[in-house]
Design a protein around this motif. Structure first.
Motif, PDB file in Angstrom:
ATOM      1  N   TRP A 200      17.454 -17.700  33.600  1.00 12.88           N
ATOM      2  CA  TRP A 200      16.451 -16.951  32.847  1.00 12.88           C
ATOM      3  C   TRP A 200      16.217 -17.517  31.449  1.00 12.88           C
ATOM      4  N   GLY A 201      17.267 -18.104  30.863  1.00 13.32           N
ATOM      5  CA  GLY A 201      17.186 -18.505  29.460  1.00 13.32           C
ATOM      6  C   GLY A 201      16.021 -19.422  29.130  1.00 13.32           C
ATOM      7  N   PRO A 202      15.913 -20.601  29.753  1.00 15.49           N
ATOM      8  CA  PRO A 202      14.831 -21.526  29.389  1.00 15.49           C
ATOM      9  C   PRO A 202      13.428 -20.966  29.581  1.00 15.49           C
ATOM     10  N   PRO A 203      13.093 -20.338  30.732  1.00 12.45           N
ATOM     11  CA  PRO A 203      11.725 -19.814  30.835  1.00 12.45           C
ATOM     12  C   PRO A 203      11.442 -18.685  29.857  1.00 12.45           C
ATOM     13  N   VAL A 204      12.431 -17.811  29.641  1.00 12.04           N
ATOM     14  CA  VAL A 204      12.226 -16.741  28.659  1.00 12.04           C
ATOM     15  C   VAL A 204      12.066 -17.325  27.263  1.00 12.04           C
ATOM     16  N   GLY A 205      12.859 -18.362  26.953  1.00 11.10           N
ATOM     17  CA  GLY A 205      12.747 -19.011  25.652  1.00 11.10           C
ATOM     18  C   GLY A 205      11.387 -19.665  25.454  1.00 11.10           C
ATOM     19  N   ARG A 206      10.873 -20.353  26.490  1.00 10.69           N
ATOM     20  CA  ARG A 206       9.555 -20.988  26.368  1.00 10.69           C
ATOM     21  C   ARG A 206       8.449 -19.944  26.197  1.00 10.69           C
ATOM     22  N   MET A 207       8.544 -18.853  26.952  1.00 10.19           N
ATOM     23  CA  MET A 207       7.547 -17.796  26.806  1.00 10.19           C
ATOM     24  C   MET A 207       7.608 -17.182  25.408  1.00 10.19           C
ATOM     25  N   ALA A 208       8.847 -16.908  24.923  1.00 13.59           N
ATOM     26  CA  ALA A 208       9.000 -16.329  23.588  1.00 13.59           C
ATOM     27  C   ALA A 208       8.497 -17.280  22.509  1.00 13.59           C
ATOM     28  N   GLU A 209       8.747 -18.584  22.691  1.00 13.40           N
ATOM     29  CA  GLU A 209       8.292 -19.553  21.701  1.00 13.40           C
ATOM     30  C   GLU A 209       6.768 -19.542  21.580  1.00 13.40           C
ATOM     31  N   ARG A 210       6.061 -19.455  22.721  1.00 13.01           N
ATOM     32  CA  ARG A 210       4.603 -19.394  22.650  1.00 13.01           C
ATOM     33  C   ARG A 210       4.129 -18.101  21.991  1.00 13.01           C
ATOM     34  N   ILE A 211       4.805 -17.010  22.317  1.00 10.77           N
ATOM     35  CA  ILE A 211       4.415 -15.728  21.715  1.00 10.77           C
ATOM     36  C   ILE A 211       4.629 -15.756  20.206  1.00 10.77           C
ATOM     37  N   PHE A 212       5.799 -16.266  19.769  1.00 12.19           N
ATOM     38  CA  PHE A 212       6.100 -16.296  18.331  1.00 12.19           C
ATOM     39  C   PHE A 212       5.178 -17.266  17.600  1.00 12.19           C
ATOM     40  N   ALA A 213       4.851 -18.423  18.256  1.00 14.72           N
ATOM     41  CA  ALA A 213       3.983 -19.408  17.611  1.00 14.72           C
ATOM     42  C   ALA A 213       2.580 -18.850  17.379  1.00 14.72           C
ATOM     43  N   ASP A 214       2.119 -18.008  18.298  1.00  9.20           N
ATOM     44  CA  ASP A 214       0.783 -17.418  18.156  1.00  9.20           C
ATOM     45  C   ASP A 214       0.778 -16.166  17.291  1.00  9.20           C
ATOM     46  N   GLY A 215       1.968 -15.693  16.887  1.00  8.26           N
ATOM     47  CA  GLY A 215       2.048 -14.530  16.003  1.00  8.26           C
ATOM     48  C   GLY A 215       1.840 -13.198  16.685  1.00  8.26           C
ATOM     49  N   HIS A 216       1.936 -13.160  18.034  1.00  5.97           N
ATOM     50  CA  HIS A 216       1.716 -11.896  18.735  1.00  5.97           C
ATOM     51  C   HIS A 216       2.826 -10.885  18.476  1.00  5.97           C
ATOM     52  N   HIS A 217       3.996 -11.353  17.974  1.00  7.05           N
ATOM     53  CA  HIS A 217       5.101 -10.435  17.728  1.00  7.05           C
ATOM     54  C   HIS A 217       4.946  -9.668  16.426  1.00  7.05           C
ATOM     55  N   HIS A 218       4.006 -10.086  15.585  1.00  7.99           N
ATOM     56  CA  HIS A 218       3.866  -9.431  14.282  1.00  7.99           C
ATOM     57  C   HIS A 218       3.473  -7.968  14.424  1.00  7.99           C
ATOM     58  N   GLN A 219       2.687  -7.650  15.430  1.00 12.04           N
ATOM     59  CA  GLN A 219       2.316  -6.248  15.625  1.00 12.04           C
ATOM     60  C   GLN A 219       3.531  -5.396  15.957  1.00 12.04           C
ATOM     61  N   LEU A 220       4.453  -5.941  16.735  1.00 10.15           N
ATOM     62  CA  LEU A 220       5.683  -5.203  17.039  1.00 10.15           C
ATOM     63  C   LEU A 220       6.527  -5.028  15.782  1.00 10.15           C
ATOM     64  N   ILE A 221       6.624  -6.081  14.959  1.00 13.18           N
ATOM     65  CA  ILE A 221       7.398  -5.970  13.713  1.00 13.18           C
ATOM     66  C   ILE A 221       6.743  -4.943  12.783  1.00 13.18           C
ATOM     67  N   ASP A 222       5.409  -4.963  12.713  1.00 16.48           N
ATOM     68  CA  ASP A 222       4.714  -3.964  11.890  1.00 16.48           C
ATOM     69  C   ASP A 222       5.049  -2.555  12.361  1.00 16.48           C
TER      70      ASP A 222
END
Length: 445
Positions: A200-222
């Motif tokens: 699970w680690g590598p695919p989850v990491g790649r998916m998370a990296e794309r999400i973080f690079a696009d800034g989609h996690h900022h709404q969750l942090i807000d």
């Protein structure tokens, strides 16, 4: 006379008396209403043909006896004589197709019983050559415009409802045939193969990296920061009590109150600052942490191993089996409920899709042409590949039939028309006999 040495298929009949044909043997099989009607018509036509022969025989006897007294009866005798010859000849020809005439095994008679297998093989070859030709089938399909007719039916009244009804029956029948344990085992094996076996680690990491690079996690942090700021603003007493509970006992209570108020104010200011500043250091620290976590999930063996450990704890054998069971039960229950309810969303949408597809087949010439071409190619492939097997059904079926039963089946279907040959032979023979006698009498009389 040469007698065929083949075994007799029917008991011999006495040679004396006028030739008669028995009706078709039905054997142990019960005739269908249609075949019973044909059998009655066949018996009637046989009786008519035999009656003509008997009538001509009576006329011949009378005319022969009185022709010296009444010379014009010679013409009647000649006509009756020719008619009897024609009737007997055609009776023999028709009878020889189905049985031995009068039970006598004359060569080249009882053609159908003796050559049943060859007839079946020839019929199969004829069908294969003339009807199961790839070009013939494709030309026929092209001429009837299959897609257009199907489209009109699907888009017309009742077409979509019929398809939905038959589809529902297929789904219900499929669920009755399928074993729940077997289906659950298949789902479980697929979950293990495609979900649990790969790390699970590598695919989850790649998916998370794309999400973080696009800034989609900022709404969750807000959202988290907003909830934290709101909680601090609404829980002044809780924060003060936490400070009081953790201060030394020798500290005066008014000092605890001042310290608690100060701590609350600072925490509130801190959360408000994080909330209002998108570039706050805390936010940057969270971004960095999440980015590092995504990298570690892809490349750090220790983090990958921890992810695998969490996966094993969350999805052990009991959990996977329970997941497969719930998945199958949910799919099965939802589909059965949907197909049993004609007003369910699935049924309504399916009918609408069928009607829309039918309308497109009627109105879209390009789509209709493609589908007609696919149908033609598929039919051509089936005929090209299996036409010998299809034609072999005819040959094998005829080969399994009993010889006498085969003869009876064929006679039942065409025997009535063959009796007209006997009648025509009687009439033509009479006319021929009369014509021959007349010409001879005029030329040599």
């Amino acid at each position: 006379m040469q007698v065929n040495s083949e075994p007799t298929t029917q008991p011999a009949a006495p040679p004396s008396g006028p030739p008669r044909q028995a009706g078709p043997a039905v054997g142990p099989h019960q005739l269908s209403p249609g075949d019973a009607e044909k059998a009655a018509a066949l018996r009637k036509m046989k009786l008519v043909a035999l009656s003509l022969l008997i009538a001509l025989a009576v006329v011949f006897v009378i005319a022969f006896a009185l022709q010296k007294q009444y010379p014009w009866l010679e013409y009647v005798r000649a006509a009756a004589e020719g008619g009897m010859v024609g009737a007997l000849a055609d009776w023999f020809a028709v009878t020889a197709l189905f049985k031995y005439p009068m039970g006598v095994k004359i060569p080249h008679t009882a053609i159908i019983p003796r050559r049943k297998d060859q007839i079946g093989a020839s019929l199969g070859e004829f069908v294969e050559t003339n009807f199961l030709s790839e070009q013939v089938v494709q030309d026929k399909l092209a001429s009837i415009n299959v897609s257009g007719r199907v489209g009109q039916w699907l888009s017309g009244p009742g077409g979509a409802e019929r398809v939905a009804k038959e589809g529902a029956a297929v789904i219900r029948g499929t669920f009755k045939v399928l074993n729940d344990d077997d289906v659950q085992a298949v789902i479980e094996s697929m979950v293990r193969k495609h979900l649990l076996t790969p790390p699970w680690g590598p695919p989850v990491g790649r998916m998370a990296e794309r999400i973080f690079a696009d800034g989609h996690h900022h709404q969750l942090i807000d959202l988290l920061v907003d909830r934290a700021a709101d909680w601090v603003a609404d829980n002044h007493e809780t924060v003060s009590r936490l400070v009081t509970d953790r201060s030394p006992q020798w500290v005066p209570s008014f000092v605890d109150g001042l310290v608690g108020d100060k701590v609350y104010v600072e925490i509130l200011k801190f959360t408000r600052a994080v909330q209002s500043d998108p570039q706050h250091q805390v936010r940057k620290s969270i971004d960095k942490y999440l980015t590092d976590l995504a990298q570690d999930l892809q490349y750090d063996p220790a983090m990958i191993a921890r992810a695998e450990s969490i996966k094993a704890q969350v999805l052990g054998d009991p959990e996977v089996r329970e997941l497969a069971s719930r998945t199958w039960a949910t799919i099965k229950g939802a589909l059965l409920a949907a197909v049993d309810d004609p007003d369910s969303e699935l049924t309504v949408k399916f009918k609408a899709a069928v009607r829309d597809f039918g309308a497109r087949l009627v109105g879209d010439d390009e789509l209709a042409g493609k589908i007609n071409a696919w149908i033609g190619d598929a039919a051509g492939y089936l005929v090209r590949t299996y036409r010998s097997d299809i034609a072999g059904v005819i040959t094998d079926t005829v080969a399994r039939w009993d010889a006498d039963e085969t003869s009876s089946k064929i006679e039942l279907q065409v025997g009535k028309d063959l009796q007209f040959i006997r009648i025509n032979g009687t009439v033509v023979g009479s006319l021929a006999g009369l014509a021959i006698f007349t010409v001879a009498h005029l030329a040599f009389g």
